[in-house]
Design an enzyme around this catalytic site. Structure first.
Site, PDB file in Angstrom:
ATOM      1  N   ALA A  25       5.317  -3.328   0.682  1.00 23.26           N
ATOM      2  CA  ALA A  25       3.918  -2.923   0.863  1.00 23.26           C
ATOM      3  C   ALA A  25       2.988  -3.739  -0.030  1.00 23.26           C
ATOM      4  CB  ALA A  25       3.761  -1.429   0.581  1.00 23.26           C
TER       5      ALA A  25
ATOM      6  N   GLU B  87       1.684  -1.382   5.615  1.00 23.72           N
ATOM      7  CA  GLU B  87       1.720  -2.534   4.710  1.00 23.72           C
ATOM      8  C   GLU B  87       3.152  -2.999   4.477  1.00 23.72           C
ATOM      9  OE1 GLU B  87      -0.374  -0.997   1.336  1.00 23.72           O
ATOM     10  OE2 GLU B  87      -2.333  -1.616   2.118  1.00 23.72           O
TER      11      GLU B  87
ATOM     12  N   GLY C 209       2.660  -6.899   1.794  1.00 25.86           N
ATOM     13  CA  GLY C 209       1.984  -6.632   3.060  1.00 25.86           C
ATOM     14  C   GLY C 209       0.497  -6.388   2.900  1.00 25.86           C
ATOM     15  N   ASP C 210       0.113  -5.740   1.814  1.00 30.60           N
ATOM     16  CA  ASP C 210      -1.300  -5.498   1.526  1.00 30.60           C
ATOM     17  C   ASP C 210      -2.049  -6.824   1.432  1.00 30.60           C
ATOM     18  OD1 ASP C 210      -3.659  -3.941   0.588  1.00 30.60           O
ATOM     19  OD2 ASP C 210      -3.211  -4.874  -1.339  1.00 30.60           O
ATOM     20  N   ALA C 211      -1.478  -7.757   0.709  1.00 29.09           N
ATOM     21  CA  ALA C 211      -2.117  -9.070   0.529  1.00 29.09           C
ATOM     22  C   ALA C 211      -2.147  -9.864   1.830  1.00 29.09           C
ATOM     23  CB  ALA C 211      -1.386  -9.854  -0.558  1.00 29.09           C
TER      24      ALA C 211
END
Length: 152
Positions: free
Chosen positions: A35, A122, A38-40
């Site tokens: 996550a 994410e 994934g957020d980035a």
């Protein structure tokens, strides 16, 4: 003049080679680590989409990006993808691992349910990115944006 065209696979290979990245078993990452990445990755995709609308004030671009990069919107995206059965069984399993992960962070501007659901989304984005499935990552995000009416 010679054009240098890099495919997604070529980009991934160049990235790995240039940064001396070693091969890591994707399953060794915790759902929260997925996550984190994934957020980035999701934010870069959204910022790219927002900038593609043309040059405008950075504040306007930030507002549009912030609308799409928040727990509520991410939760809406993954819920729509699940409803429409747009994900593979493996992707659903990754999402669920992320959603069910116990995080010490709490939601600031979202319900806990949306926050955890978004964490699962994410994690899926991070998984696809780290697994080198860039085309699939773009397809999932595009389909999600389409499902919530944000893909013009």
């Amino acid at each position: 003049m010679e054009e240098n065209i890099i495919t997604l696979t070529g980009f991934s290979d160049l990235f790995k080679e240039s940064l001396h990245l070693k091969v890591v078993d994707i399953k060794s990452y915790s759902p929260l680590a997925l996550a984190y990445m994934g957020d980035a990755v999701y934010e870069v995709i959204i910022r790219t989409k927002v900038m593609n609308h043309g040059s405008t004030q950075v504040n306007n671009m930030h507002k549009k990006s912030a609308k799409l990069v928040n727990a509520g919107t991410q939760a809406d995206i993954i819920r729509r993808l699940l409803e429409e059965e747009d994900l593979t069984p493996e992707e659903i399993a990754v999402y669920k691992r992320g959603r069910n992960a116990k995080s010490v962070t709490t939601a600031k501007h979202a319900t806990m349910a949306d926050y955890r659901t978004a964490t699962g989304f994410e994690a899926l984005c991070g998984y696809l990115y780290l697994n080198g499935e860039l085309e699939r990552l773009i397809a999932v995000v595009s389909k999600g944006l389409e499902r919530i009416g944000e893909l013009e």
